[in-house]
Write a protein that holds these residues in place. Structure first.
Motif, PDB file in Angstrom:
ATOM      1  N   SER A 174       0.804  -1.075   0.078  1.00  9.27           N
ATOM      2  CA  SER A 174      -0.126   0.120  -0.070  1.00  9.27           C
ATOM      3  C   SER A 174       0.818   1.249   0.083  1.00  9.27           C
ATOM      4  O   SER A 174       1.829   1.215   0.654  1.00  9.27           O
ATOM      5  CB  SER A 174      -1.090  -0.001   1.335  1.00  9.27           C
ATOM      6  N   ARG A 175       0.543   2.206  -0.459  1.00  9.64           N
ATOM      7  CA  ARG A 175       0.923   3.594  -0.720  1.00  9.64           C
ATOM      8  C   ARG A 175       1.396   4.092   0.691  1.00  9.64           C
ATOM      9  O   ARG A 175       2.415   4.636   1.006  1.00  9.64           O
ATOM     10  CB  ARG A 175       0.368   4.522  -1.472  1.00  9.64           C
ATOM     11  N   GLU A 176       0.302   3.860   1.531  1.00 11.33           N
ATOM     12  CA  GLU A 176       0.372   4.531   3.029  1.00 11.33           C
ATOM     13  C   GLU A 176       1.706   3.780   3.861  1.00 11.33           C
ATOM     14  O   GLU A 176       2.358   4.402   4.307  1.00 11.33           O
ATOM     15  CB  GLU A 176      -0.875   4.073   3.852  1.00 11.33           C
ATOM     16  N   HIS A 177       1.856   2.603   3.499  1.00  4.65           N
ATOM     17  CA  HIS A 177       3.004   1.614   4.347  1.00  4.65           C
ATOM     18  C   HIS A 177       4.153   2.205   3.661  1.00  4.65           C
ATOM     19  O   HIS A 177       5.121   2.513   4.317  1.00  4.65           O
ATOM     20  CB  HIS A 177       3.006   0.426   4.076  1.00  4.65           C
ATOM     21  N   ARG A 178       4.251   2.277   2.225  1.00  8.56           N
ATOM     22  CA  ARG A 178       5.481   2.668   1.514  1.00  8.56           C
ATOM     23  C   ARG A 178       6.007   3.933   1.944  1.00  8.56           C
ATOM     24  O   ARG A 178       7.054   4.211   2.153  1.00  8.56           O
ATOM     25  CB  ARG A 178       5.381   2.314   0.042  1.00  8.56           C
ATOM     26  N   LEU A 179       5.039   4.855   2.074  1.00 10.45           N
ATOM     27  CA  LEU A 179       5.374   6.488   2.416  1.00 10.45           C
ATOM     28  C   LEU A 179       5.902   6.381   3.893  1.00 10.45           C
ATOM     29  O   LEU A 179       6.630   7.319   3.962  1.00 10.45           O
ATOM     30  CB  LEU A 179       3.946   7.114   2.143  1.00 10.45           C
ATOM     31  N   LYS A 215      21.506   0.848   4.625  1.00 15.62           N
ATOM     32  CA  LYS A 215      20.959  -0.473   5.198  1.00 15.62           C
ATOM     33  C   LYS A 215      19.769  -0.802   4.363  1.00 15.62           C
ATOM     34  O   LYS A 215      19.578  -2.239   3.824  1.00 15.62           O
ATOM     35  CB  LYS A 215      20.284  -0.034   6.710  1.00 15.62           C
ATOM     36  N   LEU A 216      19.014   0.174   4.002  1.00 13.66           N
ATOM     37  CA  LEU A 216      17.670  -0.158   2.984  1.00 13.66           C
ATOM     38  C   LEU A 216      18.516  -0.868   1.749  1.00 13.66           C
ATOM     39  O   LEU A 216      17.827  -1.620   1.293  1.00 13.66           O
ATOM     40  CB  LEU A 216      16.916   1.201   2.717  1.00 13.66           C
ATOM     41  N   LEU A 217      19.557  -0.094   1.022  1.00 11.32           N
ATOM     42  CA  LEU A 217      20.179  -0.570   0.000  1.00 11.32           C
ATOM     43  C   LEU A 217      20.604  -2.162   0.157  1.00 11.32           C
ATOM     44  O   LEU A 217      20.472  -2.860  -0.653  1.00 11.32           O
ATOM     45  CB  LEU A 217      21.140   0.267  -0.413  1.00 11.32           C
ATOM     46  N   ALA A 218      21.135  -2.519   1.458  1.00  3.47           N
ATOM     47  CA  ALA A 218      21.641  -3.729   1.526  1.00  3.47           C
ATOM     48  C   ALA A 218      20.561  -4.615   1.557  1.00  3.47           C
ATOM     49  O   ALA A 218      20.660  -5.810   1.200  1.00  3.47           O
ATOM     50  CB  ALA A 218      22.478  -3.687   2.975  1.00  3.47           C
ATOM     51  N   ILE A 219      19.373  -4.291   2.096  1.00  3.88           N
ATOM     52  CA  ILE A 219      18.248  -5.182   2.230  1.00  3.88           C
ATOM     53  C   ILE A 219      17.570  -5.415   0.676  1.00  3.88           C
ATOM     54  O   ILE A 219      17.484  -6.547   0.289  1.00  3.88           O
ATOM     55  CB  ILE A 219      17.129  -4.624   2.880  1.00  3.88           C
ATOM     56  N   LEU A 220      17.780  -4.104   0.076  1.00  4.57           N
ATOM     57  CA  LEU A 220      17.378  -4.404  -1.549  1.00  4.57           C
ATOM     58  C   LEU A 220      18.200  -5.550  -2.048  1.00  4.57           C
ATOM     59  O   LEU A 220      17.746  -5.934  -3.010  1.00  4.57           O
ATOM     60  CB  LEU A 220      17.398  -2.822  -2.071  1.00  4.57           C
ATOM     61  N   ALA A 274      12.633  -2.458  -1.751  1.00 10.81           N
ATOM     62  CA  ALA A 274      12.698  -1.900  -3.426  1.00 10.81           C
ATOM     63  C   ALA A 274      11.513  -0.820  -3.022  1.00 10.81           C
ATOM     64  O   ALA A 274      11.521   0.277  -3.958  1.00 10.81           O
ATOM     65  CB  ALA A 274      12.249  -3.168  -4.214  1.00 10.81           C
ATOM     66  N   TRP A 275      10.333  -1.212  -2.785  1.00  9.94           N
ATOM     67  CA  TRP A 275       9.058  -0.368  -2.638  1.00  9.94           C
ATOM     68  C   TRP A 275       9.386   1.003  -2.053  1.00  9.94           C
ATOM     69  O   TRP A 275       9.227   2.070  -2.447  1.00  9.94           O
ATOM     70  CB  TRP A 275       7.837  -0.916  -2.194  1.00  9.94           C
ATOM     71  N   VAL A 276      10.110   0.798  -0.771  1.00  9.48           N
ATOM     72  CA  VAL A 276      10.556   1.766   0.241  1.00  9.48           C
ATOM     73  C   VAL A 276      11.703   2.852  -0.774  1.00  9.48           C
ATOM     74  O   VAL A 276      11.438   3.980  -0.594  1.00  9.48           O
ATOM     75  CB  VAL A 276      10.649   1.641   1.367  1.00  9.48           C
ATOM     76  N   PHE A 277      12.289   2.046  -1.240  1.00  8.97           N
ATOM     77  CA  PHE A 277      13.745   2.613  -2.022  1.00  8.97           C
ATOM     78  C   PHE A 277      12.991   3.607  -2.926  1.00  8.97           C
ATOM     79  O   PHE A 277      13.636   4.721  -3.232  1.00  8.97           O
ATOM     80  CB  PHE A 277      14.488   1.653  -2.413  1.00  8.97           C
ATOM     81  N   GLU A 278      12.257   3.177  -3.871  1.00 10.35           N
ATOM     82  CA  GLU A 278      11.597   3.861  -4.651  1.00 10.35           C
ATOM     83  C   GLU A 278      11.018   5.443  -4.267  1.00 10.35           C
ATOM     84  O   GLU A 278      11.145   6.389  -4.861  1.00 10.35           O
ATOM     85  CB  GLU A 278      10.470   3.185  -5.617  1.00 10.35           C
ATOM     86  N   PHE A 279      10.205   5.426  -3.330  1.00 13.05           N
ATOM     87  CA  PHE A 279       9.445   6.158  -2.621  1.00 13.05           C
ATOM     88  C   PHE A 279      10.699   7.422  -1.979  1.00 13.05           C
ATOM     89  O   PHE A 279      10.314   8.486  -2.283  1.00 13.05           O
ATOM     90  CB  PHE A 279       8.616   5.784  -1.646  1.00 13.05           C
TER      91      PHE A 279
END
Length: 194
Positions: free
Chosen positions: A16-21, A36-41, A53-58
């Protein structure tokens, strides 16, 4: 927040957009979370990679410059992304990078994006375009390749060949973007009359 804590937090989010945001804002408010986000990606066989990846994009949509210190890491590992739900947001970020690189205003990406970074992005985009994947990454890849083709004469003929070869078997969304991209490439190749 440690890598493990971020991983655990990401494992609970949905698309959901809400979670990613929410998680993108968390990273933007503490930019030390970005690597750390990149490492998980790049834990590409793990389903949490897609959530990263969803969070990374946002994050990149709101602040593309977060990626600047990690351009090497990002571009050198692009080829490892293979899960469909991770490819789409990553291909979108490649488009963001290309747009910044060709922006009329001076910016950090223009200054720091080097030929090696571009080669990795171009290779990944061609892979996404020719593989049997979903339409969205193909559309983002077309736009990215169109932009990088402005400085790399070999890209337009290759891109044109792929688009024309695959045109009849692709979706309406692909066809619409393909027509637009072909037209823009043709206009870009017309020599100046001055």
């Amino acid at each position: 927040m440690t890598l493990e804590e971020l991983y655990k937090a990401l494992s609970f989010i949905n698309a959901s957009r809400e979670h990613r945001l929410k998680y993108a804002n968390m990273v933007l408010n503490d930019i030390s979370l970005f690597p750390k986000l990149l490492a998980i990606l790049f834990m590409t066989d793990d389903k949490t990679s897609c959530r990263a990846a969803w969070v990374f994009e946002f994050v990149c949509a709101k602040y593309i410059y977060a990626i600047v210190p990690y351009l090497d890491t990002f571009t050198e590992n692009l080829h490892k992304i293979h899960q469909e739900s991770a490819i789409r947001p990553v291909s979108k970020v490649c488009e963001y990078i290309a747009k910044e690189n060709y922006s009329k205003t001076q910016n950090t990406i223009k200054h720091l994006l080097n030929s090696k970074h571009k080669e990795h992005i171009i290779a990944a985009c061609f892979d996404w375009l020719i593989n049997d994947g979903k339409v969205a990454p193909k559309v983002y890849a077309m736009e990215t390749l169109f932009l990088f083709g402005k400085d790399n004469a070999w890209i337009y003929p290759e891109l044109t060949q792929i688009i024309e070869r695959d045109f009849q078997t692709q979706s309406a969304g692909f066809k619409a973007r393909a027509k637009k991209t072909l037209k823009r490439m043709k206009q870009n190749l017309v020599p100046d009359k001055n």
